[in-house]
Design an enzyme around this catalytic site. Structure first.
Site, PDB file in Angstrom:
ATOM      1  N   ARG A 267       0.829  -1.193   0.000  1.00 67.02           N
ATOM      2  CA  ARG A 267       0.000   0.000   0.000  1.00 67.02           C
ATOM      3  C   ARG A 267       0.874   1.257   0.000  1.00 67.02           C
ATOM      4  NH1 ARG A 267      -2.095  -3.612   3.845  1.00 67.02           N
ATOM      5  NH2 ARG A 267      -4.237  -4.320   3.433  1.00 67.02           N
TER       6      ARG A 267
ATOM      7  N   LYS B  60      -1.899  -2.878   7.983  1.00 65.95           N
ATOM      8  CA  LYS B  60      -3.009  -2.414   8.807  1.00 65.95           C
ATOM      9  C   LYS B  60      -2.997  -3.130  10.155  1.00 65.95           C
ATOM     10  CE  LYS B  60      -6.176  -0.989   5.120  1.00 65.95           C
ATOM     11  NZ  LYS B  60      -7.522  -1.171   4.523  1.00 65.95           N
TER      12      LYS B  60
ATOM     13  N   ARG C 103      -1.291  -1.523  -6.975  1.00 69.11           N
ATOM     14  CA  ARG C 103      -1.487  -2.679  -6.087  1.00 69.11           C
ATOM     15  C   ARG C 103      -2.465  -3.655  -6.730  1.00 69.11           C
ATOM     16  NH1 ARG C 103      -1.532  -4.396  -0.594  1.00 69.11           N
ATOM     17  NH2 ARG C 103      -3.582  -4.918   0.265  1.00 69.11           N
TER      18      ARG C 103
END
Length: 299
Positions: free
Chosen positions: A148, A172, A246
């Protein structure tokens, strides 16, 4: 600001360790709802709100022309807020416990084609120019690892292991994953580091791997503008962003026969459901295989 909202923001920052822009988005959504309560002269405080009041707010948002996608995001912020209040034993149940998300049209993002990717990689890079080398490194890193934009920005020098040919990514919810790095990416990292050393920059373990023109931390907007600028030269697609890179990484792997579970691990997804959206983009390749292989189609 409401004391409960302040506590919620502190919880997101310190315990959940969400990115600053994510925290701001949650905070603004809750404040937006609180403002609605005040302007509507609702007697309910934030901690006393019932679902009918929230339904009135949703209708108000729809009447304002706000998309279902945006409304769902605001509701998700409220859900997180009330979940926090339950955790703190301020309330016992969430007023949103029975809420169902509004229907939204499914958008299939179109990845860059392998030809478009090759066109960008074919751009001549002046290897004596640190900015040009840095730009190529960013494109290489995003496309060859699928990381990301936020993960790229947070990379530290210590995350790159040249001997093992891997890079550690913090995803994350602070979930770490180790990604393989291609020889081409290793080359650009080495060349970029040589430029930094020539500029007097000491390659310290805890410092960012990739820096801005002013040798500071990269910004989200800079990385977005860079990708948009480069791919505007080779693609007519409406969206040209780091996330499309991505998406392209995942799609091209699947097109070449990679299994879904492997792609899931590389992307850092917590479930296969999140990865399966990329299979839609591989349908064209599947159709070609089907046409070539199915006996009924062989003439």
């Amino acid at each position: 600001m409401n004391t409960f909202i302040q506590a919620f923001v502190a919880y997101l920052e310190k315990e959940k360790k969400y990115a600053s822009h994510t925290v701001v988005a949650y905070q603004n959504d809750v404040l937006f709802f609180e403002r609605f309560l005040n302007e509507a002269d609702a007697s309910d405080e934030l901690v006393e709100v019932t679902y009918p009041i929230i339904r009135t707010w949703i209708v108000h948002l729809v009447d304002q022309g706000i998309s279902n996608l945006s409304i769902n995001r605001k509701i998700a912020s409220l859900k997180a807020f009330y979940k926090f209040l339950i955790k703190c034993k301020v309330i016992q149940t969430s007023p949103l416990v029975a809420h169902k998300a509004l229907k939204t049209p499914k958008k299939i993002q179109v990845p860059f084609s392998e030809k478009e990717m090759q066109s960008v990689q074919d751009f001549e890079v002046i290897e004596s120019d640190i900015s040009a080398v840095r730009d190529r490194l960013i494109i290489e890193m995003l496309y060859t690892t699928g990381m990301r934009k936020s993960e790229l920005i947070m990379l530290k020098n210590s995350d790159f292991d040249a001997e093992q040919k891997t890079i550690k990514v913090l995803g994350k919810r602070n979930k770490e994953r180790i990604l393989p790095v291609l020889p081409s990416t290793i080359y650009w990292i080495g060349l970029y580091r040589n430029h930094l050393k020539n500029c007097g920059v000491v390659i310290e373990a805890d410092k960012q791997l990739i820096l801005s023109n002013s040798l500071n931390k990269l910004s989200q907007s800079f990385v977005y503008r860079l990708i948009n600028s480069y791919f505007s030269n080779v693609s007519e697609k409406v969206k040209k962003s780091p996330h499309v890179l991505r998406h392209s990484f995942a799609t091209h792997l699947l097109d070449q026969g990679a299994d879904l579970n492997s792609v899931k691990e590389l992307l850092g997804h917590s479930s296969l459901a999140a990865t399966q959206i990329y299979t839609h983009s591989s349908l064209s390749e599947l159709k070609n295989v089907y046409k070539k292989a199915h006996p009924r189609n062989i003439k």
